[in-house]
Design a protein around this motif. Structure first.
Motif, PDB file in Angstrom:
ATOM      1  N   UNK A  30       0.851  -1.186   0.000  1.00 43.02           N
ATOM      2  CA  UNK A  30       0.000   0.000   0.000  1.00 43.02           C
ATOM      3  C   UNK A  30       0.888   1.238   0.000  1.00 43.02           C
ATOM      4  N   UNK A  31       1.006   1.856  -1.171  1.00 48.75           N
ATOM      5  CA  UNK A  31       1.924   2.986  -1.316  1.00 48.75           C
ATOM      6  C   UNK A  31       1.433   4.203  -0.534  1.00 48.75           C
ATOM      7  N   UNK A  32       0.162   4.198  -0.126  1.00 48.24           N
ATOM      8  CA  UNK A  32      -0.373   5.352   0.597  1.00 48.24           C
ATOM      9  C   UNK A  32      -0.111   5.287   2.091  1.00 48.24           C
ATOM     10  N   UNK A  33       0.507   4.195   2.544  1.00 47.32           N
ATOM     11  CA  UNK A  33       0.722   4.039   3.983  1.00 47.32           C
ATOM     12  C   UNK A  33       1.858   4.972   4.410  1.00 47.32           C
ATOM     13  N   UNK A  34       1.536   5.950   5.227  1.00 47.11           N
ATOM     14  CA  UNK A  34       2.566   6.920   5.633  1.00 47.11           C
ATOM     15  C   UNK A  34       2.966   6.674   7.071  1.00 47.11           C
ATOM     16  N   UNK A  35       4.199   6.235   7.269  1.00 47.64           N
ATOM     17  CA  UNK A  35       4.720   5.994   8.613  1.00 47.64           C
ATOM     18  C   UNK A  35       5.315   7.299   9.129  1.00 47.64           C
ATOM     19  N   UNK A  36       4.876   7.708  10.307  1.00 51.67           N
ATOM     20  CA  UNK A  36       5.337   8.977  10.890  1.00 51.67           C
ATOM     21  C   UNK A  36       6.461   8.682  11.891  1.00 51.67           C
ATOM     22  N   UNK A  37       7.550   9.439  11.805  1.00 55.72           N
ATOM     23  CA  UNK A  37       8.640   9.224  12.753  1.00 55.72           C
ATOM     24  C   UNK A  37       8.205   9.625  14.159  1.00 55.72           C
ATOM     25  N   UNK A  71      15.166   3.091  13.339  1.00 58.94           N
ATOM     26  CA  UNK A  71      14.051   3.957  12.938  1.00 58.94           C
ATOM     27  C   UNK A  71      12.887   3.615  13.857  1.00 58.94           C
ATOM     28  N   UNK A  72      12.132   4.623  14.239  1.00 56.37           N
ATOM     29  CA  UNK A  72      11.004   4.402  15.146  1.00 56.37           C
ATOM     30  C   UNK A  72       9.822   5.164  14.578  1.00 56.37           C
ATOM     31  N   UNK A 112       6.563   0.837  14.703  1.00 50.08           N
ATOM     32  CA  UNK A 112       7.530  -0.020  14.006  1.00 50.08           C
ATOM     33  C   UNK A 112       8.947   0.386  14.395  1.00 50.08           C
ATOM     34  N   UNK A 113       9.682  -0.594  14.916  1.00 50.12           N
ATOM     35  CA  UNK A 113      11.087  -0.382  15.285  1.00 50.12           C
ATOM     36  C   UNK A 113      11.926  -1.127  14.251  1.00 50.12           C
ATOM     37  N   UNK A 114      12.769  -0.377  13.541  1.00 43.79           N
ATOM     38  CA  UNK A 114      13.581  -0.978  12.479  1.00 43.79           C
ATOM     39  C   UNK A 114      15.053  -0.828  12.837  1.00 43.79           C
ATOM     40  N   UNK A 115      15.750  -1.945  12.980  1.00 42.66           N
ATOM     41  CA  UNK A 115      17.206  -1.869  13.200  1.00 42.66           C
ATOM     42  C   UNK A 115      17.818  -1.411  11.883  1.00 42.66           C
ATOM     43  N   UNK A 116      18.514  -0.287  11.925  1.00 42.28           N
ATOM     44  CA  UNK A 116      18.919   0.383  10.676  1.00 42.28           C
ATOM     45  C   UNK A 116      20.432   0.402  10.522  1.00 42.28           C
ATOM     46  N   UNK A 117      21.014  -0.799  10.435  1.00 38.75           N
ATOM     47  CA  UNK A 117      22.462  -0.914  10.207  1.00 38.75           C
ATOM     48  C   UNK A 117      22.696  -1.956   9.101  1.00 38.75           C
ATOM     49  N   UNK A 118      22.085  -1.710   7.924  1.00 34.65           N
ATOM     50  CA  UNK A 118      22.118  -2.755   6.889  1.00 34.65           C
ATOM     51  C   UNK A 118      23.534  -3.113   6.434  1.00 34.65           C
ATOM     52  N   UNK A 119      24.493  -2.187   6.625  1.00 35.73           N
ATOM     53  CA  UNK A 119      25.873  -2.462   6.190  1.00 35.73           C
ATOM     54  C   UNK A 119      26.507  -3.609   6.968  1.00 35.73           C
ATOM     55  N   UNK A 120      25.968  -3.940   8.142  1.00 31.44           N
ATOM     56  CA  UNK A 120      26.452  -5.089   8.937  1.00 31.44           C
ATOM     57  C   UNK A 120      25.295  -6.068   9.182  1.00 31.44           C
TER      58      UNK A 120
END
Ligand code: S0N
Length: 270
Positions: free
Chosen positions: A3-10, A18-19, A27-35
């Motif tokens: 759903x492209x209309x879903x807007x997640x607010x920080x 990211x929270x 939604x809690x996203x661990x944001x260290x994709x490089x590792x």
């Protein structure tokens, strides 16, 4: 379909996570994709802060834990900062503070969904295990590596895992350190559902929205009861805490407090 209309607010800015919030879902996203989304003590203390906020905010009804990118949910502790006695933070102190987050997830009085979007390995695997539900993408890979890389989790990472998949399978997972694909994880009851990666967000939002149709207090009591059966005195303490919360909602408990403030004997109704 996404759903492209879903807007997640920080909800709050952090360095490593990211929270975000959407329609009752945090939604809690661990944001260290490089590792592969490995965690350091800072990542973990940010997660802990976010989970605390989720506990306190009434508008948060369901929490989703996931990883950034399309390769990993979480690859466990960041090996670059593994020292003697734990993972070393910016302050030079070695810690295993992820154990606190495991407890937070289990005692959060709201459902927590792990959205596993790739590798869930080591301490990252344990994180999904302690979540209430796991929805995996079809590229997800699961496994423990501790005995191969100089670590182990003999707490929830072993005992609760065994409650989820059974003793034999839990011992296989830890004693052989193999990797399992999403279908194998589904077959052993380690995950609730597998969907194509492109549909993962739609799926966990749908599950969250379905749960939000139900009584929040009933879900809370079921979660605390399921935990209490496993967690001994600590589990009973949490269940008892919720019983006290419910008691506070009665006229009888209100009368006790009123009587004290009015300096009179309470009038209990029998
Ligand atoms: C995840 C794997 C399988 C992905 O393989 P892939 O896709 O081939 O990628 P790589 O080329 O290997 O990795 C890409 C880059 O990411 C770095 N990286 C990956 N994982 C980590 C990590 N855990 N720490 C630091 N860096 C990581 C790679 O180095 C690479 O970087 P570059 O490009 O610069 O070379 C594969 O990466 C893999 O197997 N990773 C290691 C997974 C692992 O063994 N994790 C376990 C870590 N240890 C723990 O989690 C300890 C558990 C623990 O802390 C604990 C202890 C007691 C009680 C509780 C706990 C708990 O945490 O729960």
């Amino acid at each position: 379909m996404k759903d492209m209309n879903r807007e997640w607010k920080t909800l709050k800015e952090y360095e490593d996570i990211l929270f975000e919030f959407y329609n009752g879902i945090a939604r809690i996203t661990i944001n260290r994709p490089q590792v592969r989304n490995a965690f350091t003590p800072r990542t973990v203390s940010e997660m802990s802060d976010a989970f605390y906020i989720c506990r306190e905010r009434r508008d948060v009804r369901v929490v989703v834990l996931t990883g950034a990118g399309d390769k990993a949910f979480c690859s466990g502790g960041d090996m670059h900062v593994k020292g003697h006695g734990g993972y070393v933070g910016d302050d030079g102190v070695p810690r295993l503070n992820v154990l606190e987050v495991q407890k937070q997830i289990r005692s959060l009085p709201k459902p927590v969904i792990a959205a596993v979007n790739g590798f869930a390995i080591g301490g990252g695997h344990v994180l999904h295990v302690v979540c209430d539900l796991t929805i995996a993408s079809d590229n997800a890979i699961f496994g423990q590596t501790g005995p191969r890389v100089g670590s182990f989790d003999a707490g929830f990472g072993s005992s609760y895992l065994a409650r989820v998949v059974g003793q034999k399978k839990a011992r296989e997972i830890w004693f052989l350190c193999r990797k399992y694909n999403a279908q194998e994880a589904l077959d052993m009851g380690l995950v609730n559902k597998v969907v194509p990666l492109a549909e993962l967000e739609d799926e966990y939002v749908a599950w969250a929205e379905e749960m939000m149709q139900l009584s929040p207090l009933a879900l809370r009591m079921i979660k605390v009861g399921l935990n209490a059966e496993l967690d001994g005195q600590a589990g009973i303490q949490e269940l008892a805490g919720d019983a006290t919360m419910l008691y506070y909602m009665t006229d009888e408990a209100q009368e006790g407090g009123r009587a004290f403030l009015e300096k009179r004997k309470p009038k209990w109704r029998f």
